[in-house]
Every structure is written in structure tokens, then in C-alpha cells.
Design an enzyme around this catalytic site. Structure first.
Site, short mmCIF file in Angstrom:
data_model
loop_
_atom_site.label_atom_id
_atom_site.label_comp_id
_atom_site.label_asym_id
_atom_site.label_seq_id
_atom_site.Cartn_x
_atom_site.Cartn_y
_atom_site.Cartn_z
N CYS A 39 9.00 14.51 -12.27
CA CYS A 39 10.21 13.60 -12.83
C CYS A 39 9.81 12.09 -12.75
O CYS A 39 8.84 11.51 -12.17
CB CYS A 39 11.34 13.83 -11.87
SG CYS A 39 12.75 13.01 -12.23
N ASP A 41 11.73 10.01 -11.34
CA ASP A 41 12.17 9.28 -10.41
C ASP A 41 11.18 8.55 -9.52
O ASP A 41 10.05 9.09 -9.38
CB ASP A 41 12.57 10.24 -9.56
CG ASP A 41 13.36 10.10 -8.58
OD1 ASP A 41 13.02 9.38 -7.65
OD2 ASP A 41 14.75 10.48 -8.03
N HIS A 98 12.09 17.92 -7.55
CA HIS A 98 12.29 17.36 -6.42
C HIS A 98 13.76 17.23 -5.81
O HIS A 98 14.68 17.47 -6.84
CB HIS A 98 11.90 15.74 -6.45
CG HIS A 98 12.65 15.06 -7.40
ND1 HIS A 98 13.51 14.25 -6.95
CD2 HIS A 98 12.68 14.76 -8.59
CE1 HIS A 98 14.10 13.33 -7.99
NE2 HIS A 98 13.57 13.89 -8.88
ZN LIG Z 1 14.41 13.84 -10.86
#
Ligand SMILES: [Zn+2]
Length: 204
Positions: A39, A41, A98
Site C-alpha cells: 500500500c 500508506d 496492512h
Molecule cells: Zn493501506
């Protein structure tokens, strides 16, 4: 931004010299062993959580670690997969979800995405995952998000297999696919056990 420029100065001055031999080799060779699809992120840092050196991981990061199924046409994710698997010859591909994923949370909660048309369209690549999670009607809140994160890893592994370069490498036994879920709060991870279809603690 200044912090990042100063960080680069520290890298160049303090870190680079200590790994000079590595960077000299990397200046002319690119032979990663794995493709890591994670991701975007900021808390999921592939090289940190796998403790890998520069040059070892070929990385694709997308919102929600989504892998669009193969289609002809301009697709940066498809091009990176094709290059990593078909040209660089990575032997392992990891799709890593995650905990507390914003994309999965938005999907699980059915949040209003009318102001985010690109996000809303992109998240359709997780429709299968959402359908699977929706089928488990007893799940709610954080449990529902956690289930969706896992279902999403399964769905994206399936999407990955639609890419011709991956399909070919799988038939030839040149590549192994892995599904991981990383837990930010505990620093632990689970991996998909392909025999049972369940996620189990990741062990070396
Ligand atoms: Zn994510």
C-alpha cells in the site's frame, strides 16, 4: 521539505560512504530478487519491514495495494509487473496488505467517496474482496476491516495471476506468489498458507 533535503545531505555524507561498495555495484546492476506490492500508506515501508538492502526489492505501491487485472492499454502497475517478472526475473512476488488501511476502511464502512472520484473508481479493483467480506454478515467495525484486508490480499493475488508475465512464470515454476498482512501496531505479519487458505504467523 527542508527536513528531507537535510536528510539527503546526511545520507550522502554519513550513510553512503559506509555502503560504498554496495552502491558501486548497484550503479551498474539491477537484480532484485522479489517484487513487493504494498500500500502507498506511509507507515508501510517495504525495505524496513523486510530488512532488505537497496537493490533487493522491486516495489510497487498503490492505494490499498490493489493490482488491476490485466488489460491492454496504458497501465503503470501492469508495466512494472511485466518488467519485474518478465525481464528482471524476480523469483517471489509479495502482495502485502496492512492493518488500519485507509482504503480498506473506506470500503468496509461504505464511506461517501463522491468527492474522491479517482479513489472511488480505483477501489472497484477490490469489489471481489468486498463481496467476500460482505458475505460474513456478522462482522462489524475493526473486525470487518481486518477481514477485508485479508480478503483483499486474496483478490489481488488473483488479479496478479491475470497478467501474462505472471501466468507464464507460474507455469514455468520461476516465481512464487505470497500474500502478507502487516500489523502496524505490533510489528508482526501473517502470511497466506496456500494449503489451508488461512493466514498464519510469518516465520523465516
Ligand atoms: Zn493501506
Amino acid at each position: 521539505m527542508n527536513e528531507m533535503a537535510q536528510g539527503f545531505q546526511r545520507f550522502s555524507r554519513d550513510v553512503f560512504p559506509t555502503r560504498a561498495a554496495l552502491f558501486k555495484r548497484l550503479a551498474t546492476t539491477h537484480q532484485p530478487t522479489a517484487l513487493f506490492i504494498g500500500c502507498s500508506d506511509a507507515r508501510v515501508v517495504p525495505e524496513l519491514i523486510t530488512q532488505t538492502d537497496p537493490g533487493e526489492l522491486f516495489v510497487i505501491r498503490t492505494a490499498g495495494n490493489l493490482v488491476p487485472p490485466y488489460t491492454r492499454g496504458a497501465d503503470g502497475v501492469a508495466a512494472s509487473i511485466e518488467y519485474a517478472v518478465g525481464v528482471l526475473g524476480v523469483t517471489d512476488v509479495i502482495v502485502c496488505g496492512h492493518s488500519a488501511c485507509g482504503a480498506m476502511t473506506a470500503l468496509a464502512s461504505g464511506g461517501d467517496l463522491t468527492g474522491l472520484p479517482a479513489v472511488a473508481t480505483w477501489l472497484h479493483h477490490a469489489d471481489v474482496a468486498k463481496a467476500r467480506t460482505d458475505a460474513a454478515e456478522h462482522l462489524a467495525g475493526a473486525e470487518r476491516v481486518a477481514a477485508l484486508v485479508k480478503d483483499n490480499v486474496l483478490a489481488q493475488l488473483a488479479n496478479l495471476k491475470t497478467h501474462p508475465s505472471v501466468a507464464k512464470a507460474l507455469v514455468q515454476g520461476r516465481v512464487t506468489l505470497h500474500g502478507w498482512v502487516y500489523d502496524i501496531g505490533s510489528g508482526s505479519a501473517e502470511t497466506l498458507d496456500t494449503d489451508s487458505g488461512r493466514f498464519v504467523a510469518l516465520a523465516g
